[in-house]
Design an enzyme around this catalytic site. Structure first.
Site, PDB file in Angstrom:
ATOM      1  N   THR A  97       0.870  -1.170   0.000  1.00  0.00           N
ATOM      2  CA  THR A  97       0.000   0.000   0.000  1.00  0.00           C
ATOM      3  C   THR A  97       0.908   1.220   0.000  1.00  0.00           C
ATOM      4  OG1 THR A  97      -1.804  -1.120   1.159  1.00  0.00           O
ATOM      5  CG2 THR A  97      -1.771   1.287   1.245  1.00  0.00           C
ATOM      6  N   LYS A 172      -7.224   1.565  -3.355  1.00  0.00           N
ATOM      7  CA  LYS A 172      -6.922   1.175  -1.975  1.00  0.00           C
ATOM      8  C   LYS A 172      -7.132   2.358  -1.026  1.00  0.00           C
ATOM      9  CE  LYS A 172      -5.558  -1.259   1.548  1.00  0.00           C
ATOM     10  NZ  LYS A 172      -4.248  -1.921   1.657  1.00  0.00           N
ATOM     11  N   LYS A 240      -0.240   5.566   8.281  1.00  0.00           N
ATOM     12  CA  LYS A 240       0.548   5.690   7.057  1.00  0.00           C
ATOM     13  C   LYS A 240      -0.368   5.748   5.849  1.00  0.00           C
ATOM     14  CE  LYS A 240       2.009   2.286   4.818  1.00  0.00           C
ATOM     15  NZ  LYS A 240       1.662   1.507   3.590  1.00  0.00           N
TER      16      LYS A 240
END
Length: 294
Positions: A97, A172, A240
């Site tokens: 990711t 995502k 994050k």
């Protein structure tokens, strides 16, 4: 069957690589901590290499699943990076990711060498990786995706292509934005139920059957009620991911007020020592405000 390198044996990559081996592919793994690569080989067979380049040598596919943009660049680029070993016609699939920017950067560099690229971040958590039930959100060309899909099917229950390189990462981001808002709402609802003197388990079980239901509520309500968070997707990683999404939104001129607020709440959880707790630990903020031990 293909010769496949898997780079990055974290809580997601370790079982994903195992599913590739179980499906009959020839698998070589690389991990920054060699002991973990040795443990994987002892459990699954295959082989391990001491550098990303050595792992990628002669491979049809290279899968990466590391921490962030910089980690990804470190295993792809440079003299010992995977890209240096890949020949024309090979495909690099990234399951990290990361940002859409780094996906496009790698896609361009790969294309110069005749190498295909798919950015394919995953959703489903550690359990999804272990059970081979991940959702993979992909960006790239239709040709590269079509070639990579049968390999990804080793650990995926669903995959789809959403556009050119970077589109998988953008998708995502949508996934993480939706989760963040859900977990905050579930935390509020469950804490409200407990303070109201209701049986929060019964409430969650029934609400899960109606319009208020979600995967998060069905799969996380019990541990949230029991104050157990030593599992799942860590707060540090969610922050994050939300940071990537918020930066992307800023560049697009899009306001994400709920995501920005929940990101701040996760910052409070980190200050409570919960950086490695599951993302459902947002409910701990309410316990702390209520004077409970957390």
């Amino acid at each position: 069957m293909a010769k496949v390198a898997f780079i990055g044996l974290g809580v997601m990559g370790y079982p994903m690589a195992g599913h590739l081996k179980a499906a009959g592919h020839e698998v070589v793994v690389y991990n920054r901590t060699t002991a973990k690569a040795e443990a994987w080989v002892a459990q699954h067979g295959g082989s391990h290499a001491l550098t990303p380049r050595a792992a990628a040598e002669g491979c049809d596919f290279v899968m990466t699943c590391v921490g962030n943009d910089d980690d990804l660049r470190s295993v792809v680029f440079g003299e010992e990076g995977a890209l240096a070993a890949l020949g024309s016609g090979a495909i690099l699939v990234d399951h990290t990711t990361a940002s859409a920017e780094v996906a496009r950067e790698i896609a361009a560099a790969a294309a110069e060498n005749g190498v295909g690229f798919v950015d394919g971040p995953v959703s489903g958590g550690q359990a999804g990786a272990e059970n081979g039930q991940l959702a993979v959100m992909c960006g790239g060309t239709e040709t590269d995706y079509a070639r990579a899909k049968p390999v990804m099917d080793s650990y995926a229950k669903a995959t789809d292509l959403f556009g050119a390189a970077g589109a998988g990462q953008l998708t995502k981001m949508v996934n993480q934005l939706c989760i963040a808002g859900l977990v905050q709402s579930i935390s509020e609802g469950l804490f409200f139920a407990m303070k109201a003197g209701l049986d929060a388990r019964k409430v969650a079980q029934l609400v899960s059957q109606g319009a208020g239901g979600s995967w998060q509520l069905a799969n996380r309500h019990e541990t949230m009620i029991d104050n157990e968070f030593d599992h799942g997707f860590a707060v540090d990683w969610m922050r994050k991911d939300l940071g990537i999404a918020l930066d992307q939104a800023k560049a697009m001129g899009v306001s994400l007020p709920v995501a920005a607020l929940v990101d701040q709440f996760y910052g409070e959880v980190q200050q409570m020592g919960g950086g490695r707790w599951d993302t459902s630990s947002l409910i701990q903020r309410f316990r702390k405000m209520d004077g409970q031990d957390v």
